[in-house]
Scaffold this active site. Structure first.
Site, PDB file in Angstrom:
ATOM      1  CG  ASP A 303      -2.096   0.969   1.029  1.00  0.00           C
ATOM      2  OD1 ASP A 303      -2.089   1.710   0.030  1.00  0.00           O
ATOM      3  OD2 ASP A 303      -3.008   0.969   1.869  1.00  0.00           O
TER       4      ASP A 303
HETATM    5  C1  NOJ Z   1      -3.787   4.122   0.196  1.00  0.00           C
HETATM    6  C2  NOJ Z   1      -4.984   3.276   0.486  1.00  0.00           C
HETATM    7  O1  NOJ Z   1      -4.831   2.640   1.734  1.00  0.00           O
HETATM    8  C3  NOJ Z   1      -5.222   2.217  -0.569  1.00  0.00           C
HETATM    9  O2  NOJ Z   1      -6.436   1.561  -0.285  1.00  0.00           O
HETATM   10  C4  NOJ Z   1      -5.219   2.814  -1.939  1.00  0.00           C
HETATM   11  O3  NOJ Z   1      -5.490   1.829  -2.894  1.00  0.00           O
HETATM   12  C5  NOJ Z   1      -3.866   3.457  -2.167  1.00  0.00           C
HETATM   13  N1  NOJ Z   1      -3.681   4.510  -1.192  1.00  0.00           N
HETATM   14  C6  NOJ Z   1      -3.692   3.992  -3.578  1.00  0.00           C
HETATM   15  O4  NOJ Z   1      -4.421   5.129  -3.791  1.00  0.00           O
END
Ligand code: NOJ
Length: 758
Positions: A303
């Site tokens: 993530d």
């Molecule tokens: C952080 C988030 O936790 C995740 O769910 C998301 O897909 C990513 N950012 C990318 O934007």
């Protein structure tokens, strides 16, 4: 769809001969035998430099085509267009995310296939959480429909729109089970129940991915966040998940496993640690369980900078150490940090990371690209015409309206106040009634805001010239303004009935939007009290990305509907239910507590030694101020009918080890309106080697009941329905007695029991 052979199609699309050699090698091998495709990937890997391999493992947000909401911290990695194009040409980028637009994507893809060292196509990803231009209800709302076919259809429609704007991969569905309503990301998931969550996980994966990942409208799914992100302590985003492995496996992992079994070929490692080991550096999670036990063949993406965050966690010393720990744990792709590009080449050269580990990660990435058909056609889902024709079609908008109304939950309807007459004098009051920006809801990155149907528009359209609609904003979401309350009171006084739209703004839930208090903000409660004091009957329409703790006039209103955030067609969906054109069918996928302080509150908690079974409060598991009950339990949802359940019946007192038992109950509608009922099956293991939930959802069924109609609903129970995660870390059932309820919610129903015999 064109019938040209892939090579000719690529030539027409302007792919250079040199790039085609690499692409064709894969195509030819595949033509000979399916297994040969792997050989071609091996050839490719054998020719790639370590720098190019690191590039295949590095994903970046797209600064060139970003046109949506800000949903991540701005980062040093935010690059210029020239820089991104140069990095693509150098093979330092595997793909880009959260940019849309086919023309720009084609330009970048052309550079990748024609100029990068081995012509490996880019993959384009995006956070398509509940639709793209057409926004559907937030996933939590849609889970309230208890309708997995609906979830399949909205995911499919979202995939059609997303692939029309040039995306191949969505960072969805979020399958985290969330049992604490303070956590803002409840909005993105399917609620507090593992069984329901697993069903929705499968439906959404199937919807996104379609029947073949290679199809032009298929979107690679990414069940996230692996793992236990929904278990963050205190409901505070990014916090530690300090849970025993039995809970991890019984509660949090099953939706992931179900999603992978359904064919999801990617997953995202979570920000949080699980019992001290951050997920992105967690070999046990990412390799032993995911690949070893489950045989997952897809890729793991971190993530957003979570590999870099291993340093802040105190799990890695610096960027190089974080890189080594993440890739050695099984995290294949680094999102946004750039760490893999920066450190992997040296880490391989000095032996901290083996080339075999890097190759395996690259292999997984290339196989996913191959599964998406990108080697056959790097320009798949990059067609200029679909961008115009496949967005916000009449069919998709009709689906959004249907999904919206099926997600609405009728919590309370005293005296049959609802449905309202379209010819009534209605005062529509609340901070967001005509604020378009609030309508797509949280986690809508690319919505078409201007065309969202507000409550004001929906009510107006439904009522036409029949009734009188007076509108007043009354207050802001979190503050009062001069004259607002007075205007609302005047509108209420001039009406037969007030429809009061209150709750959270879209920005109050979603990532990093944890709350200490999940009640309605003070300003709106003041508004609610003032409106209630007029003595007019009040219908409360809640806006929320989580369960709320309702107090004061927001709680005592005679009619309350949970309307969440329903997306593009909100106003129409709500009007469909409020005026009774359709029967409400939603059921709560999360328990509404009596007070915030009960959180984490979930219906399927373990039995304590001092349960509060009666009003008795002495030395029982409860708080001083409230009983240990929900205000509105999981599964609750009324209809416009008058529903009653007969006693749960079993067709045998004993369930043989490999046998089945039929469980049934009659469900009647004694009312004067048709009803749609979601009939639920719950079980409880009376004696087990580990304490078990007081009830656990094990099945549900949708039925339509005409006025006066009675139906018998039957479920078939097997041993597998009675299993739990034992201390040996295996699912197993233990012989003994089980309570069984067929019920309208997690509370109620008249139980039967059955004995499982070995
Ligand atoms: C952080 C988030 O936790 C995740 O769910 C998301 O897909 C990513 N950012 C990318 O934007």
């Amino acid at each position: 769809m064109t019938l040209l052979n892939p090579t000719r199609r690529l030539l027409l699309q302007g792919v250079s001969a040199a790039a085609l050699v690499a692409v064709a090698a894969l195509g030819v091998a595949r033509a000979k035998a399916t297994g040969k495709a792997v050989d071609s990937i091996e050839d490719l890997i054998s020719k790639m430099s370590i720098e190019e391999k690191a590039g295949q493992l590095s994903l970046f947000s797209d600064p060139t085509r970003f046109q949506g909401a800000i949903i991540n911290p701005t980062s040093e990695q935010a690059a210029t267009k020239d820089r991104v194009y140069a990095d693509i040409a150098a093979g330092r980028i595997t793909g880009l995310f959260n940019g849309i637009g086919v023309a720009g994507a084609r330009e970048m893809q052309k550079i990748a296939v024609e100029q990068s060292p081995h012509g490996i196509p880019l993959v384009f990803a995006g956070d398509v959480i509940h639709g793209l231009k057409t926004t559907f209800p937030i996933p939590l709302a849609e889970a309230a429909s208890f309708d997995t076919d609906l979830a399949f259809r909205t995911a499919r429609a979202a995939a059609v729109e997303a692939t029309a704007v040039g995306l191949h991969w969505t960072f969805a569905p979020m399958v985290d089970v969330a049992r604490d309503q303070r956590w803002g990301r409840n909005a993105e998931g399917a609620g507090e129940d593992t069984f329901l969550g697993s069903q929705f996980a499968v439906a959404r994966v199937n919807g996104f991915q379609g029947s073949s990942l290679k199809d032009d409208t298929s979107l690679l799914a990414c069940p996230k966040h692996f793992a236990a992100y929904g278990a963050v302590q205190g409901g505070m985003d990014y916090n530690t998940a300090d849970i025993p492995e039995t809970t991890l496996r019984q509660t949090h992992l099953p939706p992931f496993q179900a999603a992978f079994d359904a064919g999801a070929l990617s997953t995202m490692s979570a920000f949080n640690d699980v019992a001290g080991v951050p997920s992105t550096g967690n070999h046990y999670l990412l390799t032993d369980i995911l690949r070893g036990e489950w045989g997952f063949k897809g890729l793991v993406v971190s993530d957003y900078t979570s590999e870099e965050e291993l340093v802040a966690h105190g799990f890695a010393a610096d960027g190089a150490d974080a890189t080594a720990k993440a890739i050695n744990a099984g995290c294949d792709v680094a999102m946004q940090s750039g760490l893999y590009n920066a450190y992997l080449p040296d880490l391989v050269r000095n032996g901290t990371v083996s080339m075999a580990t890097v190759d395996e990660a690259v292999r997984r990435v290339l196989r996913v690209k191959q599964a998406l058909g990108l080697f056959d056609n790097p320009y798949r889902s990059l067609e200029l015409d679909r961008e115009k024709t496949d967005i916000r079609t009449a069919e998709t908008l009709a689906l959004a309206r249907e999904a919206g109304r099926k997600s609405i939950v009728l919590l309370k309807n005293e005296g049959g106040l609802l449905p309202l007459s379209k010819s009534a004098r209605i005062a529509l009051i609340g901070p967001c009634i005509d604020d378009k920006y609030d309508y797509p809801g949280p986690w809508a990155v690319f919505p078409d805001i201007a065309t969202c149907v507000t409550m004001a528009e929906g009510f107006q359209a439904a009522m036409g010239a029949d009734g009188t609609l007076t509108m007043a904003k009354g207050s802001h979401y979190e503050s009062l303004y001069d004259g607002g309350i007075d205007e609302a009171v005047r509108a209420a006084e001039a009406s037969d009935v007030v429809v009061l739209v209150i709750g959270e703004s879209a920005g109050m839930s979603g990532e990093a939007q944890s709350r200490v208090d999940i009640s309605i903000p003070e300003a709106q409660l003041t508004l609610a009290e003032a409106v209630a004091a007029t003595g007019k009957p009040v219908v409360v329409l809640l806006r929320h990305g989580r369960a709320l703790a309702l107090t004061g006039a927001a709680n005592t209103a005679p009619a309350i509907l949970a309307t969440w955030f329903l997306g593009s067609e909100t106003g129409h969906s709500v009007a469909d239910i409020v005026f009774g054109d359709y029967a409400p069918q939603g059921r709560l996928p999360v328990s509404f507590p009596q007070a915030s302080g009960q959180e984490p509150y979930y219906y399927n908690h373990r039995a304590t030694g001092r349960p509060q079974r009666t009003a008795d409060r002495e030395y029982k598991a409860r708080y001083r101020e409230v009983t240990n009950e929900a205000l509105y339990p999981f599964g609750h949802g009324l209809t416009y009918g008058d529903i009653s359940y007969g006693a749960t019946m079993v067709d045998a007192a004993k369930l043989k080890w490999n046998g089945t038992v039929g469980v049934s109950a009659t469900v009647s509608n004694k009312g004067r309106r048709a009803a749609h009922e979601v009939v639920q099956l719950y079980i409880h293991d009376r004696v087990a080697s580990l304490t078990q939930p007081v009830r656990a959802l094990t099945g549900f069924r949708h039925i339509d009941l005409a006025p006066g109609e009675t139906q018998t609903v039957t479920f078939t129970l097997r041993r597998s329905d009675l299993e739990f995660m034992t201390a040996k870390l295996r699912f197993a059932a233990e012989p003994g007695l089980f309570d069984i309820w067929i019920a309208p919610s997690a509370v109620g129903g008249i139980p039967a029991s059955v004995e499982l015999i070995a």
